[in-house]
Design a protein around this motif. Structure first.
Motif, PDB file in Angstrom:
ATOM      1  N   SER A  41      -6.412  51.393  -7.344  1.00 23.24           N
ATOM      2  CA  SER A  41      -5.309  51.478  -8.288  1.00 23.24           C
ATOM      3  C   SER A  41      -5.232  52.877  -8.882  1.00 23.24           C
ATOM      4  O   SER A  41      -6.245  53.439  -9.310  1.00 23.24           O
ATOM      5  CB  SER A  41      -5.495  50.445  -9.411  1.00 23.24           C
ATOM      6  OG  SER A  41      -4.518  50.606 -10.408  1.00 23.24           O
ATOM      7  N   ARG A 189       0.431  37.396 -20.104  1.00 24.74           N
ATOM      8  CA  ARG A 189      -0.924  37.883 -20.332  1.00 24.74           C
ATOM      9  C   ARG A 189      -1.759  36.899 -21.143  1.00 24.74           C
ATOM     10  O   ARG A 189      -2.944  37.110 -21.364  1.00 24.74           O
ATOM     11  CB  ARG A 189      -0.889  39.253 -21.024  1.00 24.74           C
ATOM     12  CG  ARG A 189      -0.091  40.299 -20.246  1.00 24.74           C
ATOM     13  CD  ARG A 189      -0.265  41.687 -20.833  1.00 24.74           C
ATOM     14  NE  ARG A 189      -1.614  42.193 -20.627  1.00 24.74           N
ATOM     15  CZ  ARG A 189      -2.041  42.775 -19.503  1.00 24.74           C
ATOM     16  NH1 ARG A 189      -1.219  42.925 -18.465  1.00 24.74           N
ATOM     17  NH2 ARG A 189      -3.282  43.214 -19.409  1.00 24.74           N
ATOM     18  N   SER A 209      -1.359  37.597 -11.956  1.00 26.70           N
ATOM     19  CA  SER A 209      -2.022  38.807 -12.454  1.00 26.70           C
ATOM     20  C   SER A 209      -3.202  39.192 -11.574  1.00 26.70           C
ATOM     21  O   SER A 209      -3.857  38.339 -10.981  1.00 26.70           O
ATOM     22  CB  SER A 209      -2.520  38.566 -13.887  1.00 26.70           C
ATOM     23  OG  SER A 209      -3.408  39.584 -14.302  1.00 26.70           O
ATOM     24  N   GLU A 211      -5.276  41.587 -13.156  1.00 28.38           N
ATOM     25  CA  GLU A 211      -5.925  42.379 -14.202  1.00 28.38           C
ATOM     26  C   GLU A 211      -6.968  41.540 -14.939  1.00 28.38           C
ATOM     27  O   GLU A 211      -6.731  40.364 -15.232  1.00 28.38           O
ATOM     28  CB  GLU A 211      -4.883  42.886 -15.189  1.00 28.38           C
ATOM     29  CG  GLU A 211      -3.852  43.804 -14.554  1.00 28.38           C
ATOM     30  CD  GLU A 211      -2.731  44.120 -15.510  1.00 28.38           C
ATOM     31  OE1 GLU A 211      -2.837  45.127 -16.224  1.00 28.38           O
ATOM     32  OE2 GLU A 211      -1.750  43.358 -15.552  1.00 28.38           O
ATOM     33  N   GLU A 238     -11.231  41.240 -10.909  1.00 31.77           N
ATOM     34  CA  GLU A 238      -9.794  41.379 -11.102  1.00 31.77           C
ATOM     35  C   GLU A 238      -9.093  40.210 -11.795  1.00 31.77           C
ATOM     36  O   GLU A 238      -7.973  40.391 -12.280  1.00 31.77           O
ATOM     37  CB  GLU A 238      -9.108  41.587  -9.739  1.00 31.77           C
ATOM     38  CG  GLU A 238      -9.546  42.825  -8.998  1.00 31.77           C
ATOM     39  CD  GLU A 238      -8.814  42.994  -7.672  1.00 31.77           C
ATOM     40  OE1 GLU A 238      -8.010  42.104  -7.327  1.00 31.77           O
ATOM     41  OE2 GLU A 238      -9.027  44.012  -7.010  1.00 31.77           O
TER      42      GLU A 238
END
Length: 296
Positions: A41, A189, A209, A211, A238
């Motif tokens: 990334s 989120r 996601s 993240e 991740e």
């Protein structure tokens, strides 16, 4: 000239059912997600650039994807991508593919392959959070392998005249209480719903996601569910749904089930709720890109 497969060409050559079958075949064969190369990334002023390389005996391939959070406000896609497929022995480029269309096909195929052994028999009641390409793609992939009786789409702000449900309403709670399958394909989120609403036979897919600090499902779901992931190391790096649940003491890494094992077992892993958390891996793009290139 190197052939280019646009979104329409990809859809003509590989159906959702064929994409699911390609992922299942790869996992029953030589593909080991744990051996994959992690995505790279790169932060950019407008968002993020992702580099996702993979190789097989026959090919190598790489997806270049960009994530631009401000694009929807401009009327543009949040994610854009291109895929390059190379011949394995010579490393000469043999095909270019629309990377966004490839992602829209492979992500649902991976999800459905991961949970297919856990799907209950009979027509399924589905609840889908997110009305974008991934939400629609998951409905198509589920419909390719099972019968769907109802599909309720949940969004934050329903468009005028649409049949979509507004998030957080009693109608959504009722749909969740009756759901056989719940798909989370959003940019949220924080958790989208209270998992206490779900039945013990529910199957949940969360793919919105990649993240470690973002999640679509709550820790309580991870605590009660059999948690299937693409690869344990990737999930711990991740997947915020997993990472945050572990940090809160609701889940331990030794409870994670790699999807390769779930697909090979061909039966529901454990009992109770099943959660599949996917973040997307490069081997998946290569498997489906190879299928596109090979199709007549």
């Amino acid at each position: 000239m190197i052939p280019y497969f646009d979104a329409a060409g990809i859809a003509r050559r590989v159906s959702p059912a064929a994409a699911v079958a390609a992922i299942e075949s790869a996992l029953r064969g030589d593909v080991d997600p744990a051996a994959g190369v992690p995505r790279t990334s790169v932060r950019l002023p407008a968002g993020e650039l992702l580099l996702m390389p993979a190789s097989s005996a026959a090919h190598a391939g790489v997806k270049l994807a960009t994530v631009a959070p401000a694009n929807p406000d401009r009327g543009l896609p949040r994610i854009n991508a291109v895929y390059v497929l190379f011949d394995g022995p010579t490393l000469r480029p043999v095909a270019l593919l629309d990377g966004a269309a490839l992602t829209a096909l492979r992500t649902p195929a991976v999800s459905v392959a991961a949970v297919r052994p856990s799907l209950p028999p009979g027509p399924l009641r589905a609840v889908v959070f997110g009305a974008g390409p991934q939400g629609a793609g998951h409905v198509a992939a589920l419909a390719a392998v099972a019968s769907l009786s109802t599909v309720d789409v949940v969004v934050r702000n329903p468009r005028a005249g649409s049949q979509d449900l507004r998030a957080g309403t009693p109608e959504v709670a009722a749909a969740l209480a009756a759901a056989d399958v719940v798909v989370c394909a959003t940019t949220a989120r924080t958790p989208l719903f209270d998992s206490a609403l779900l039945r013990d036979t529910a199957v949940v897919i969360a793919v919105g996601s990649h993240e470690p600090d973002a999640r679509e499902v709550d820790a309580a779901l991870c605590a009660r569910a059999t948690v299937v992931v693409e690869d344990v190391a990737t999930a711990l790096r991740e997947c915020g749904d997993v990472v945050l649940a572990i940090a809160e003491g609701a889940l331990s890494p030794d409870r994670l089930t790699p999807m390769r094992a779930a697909v090979r077992a061909a039966e529901r892993p454990g009992g109770g709720v099943v959660l599949f958390k996917g973040s997307g891996m490069a081997w998946q793009d290569l498997v489906v890109a190879e299928a596109v290139a090979a199709a007549g």
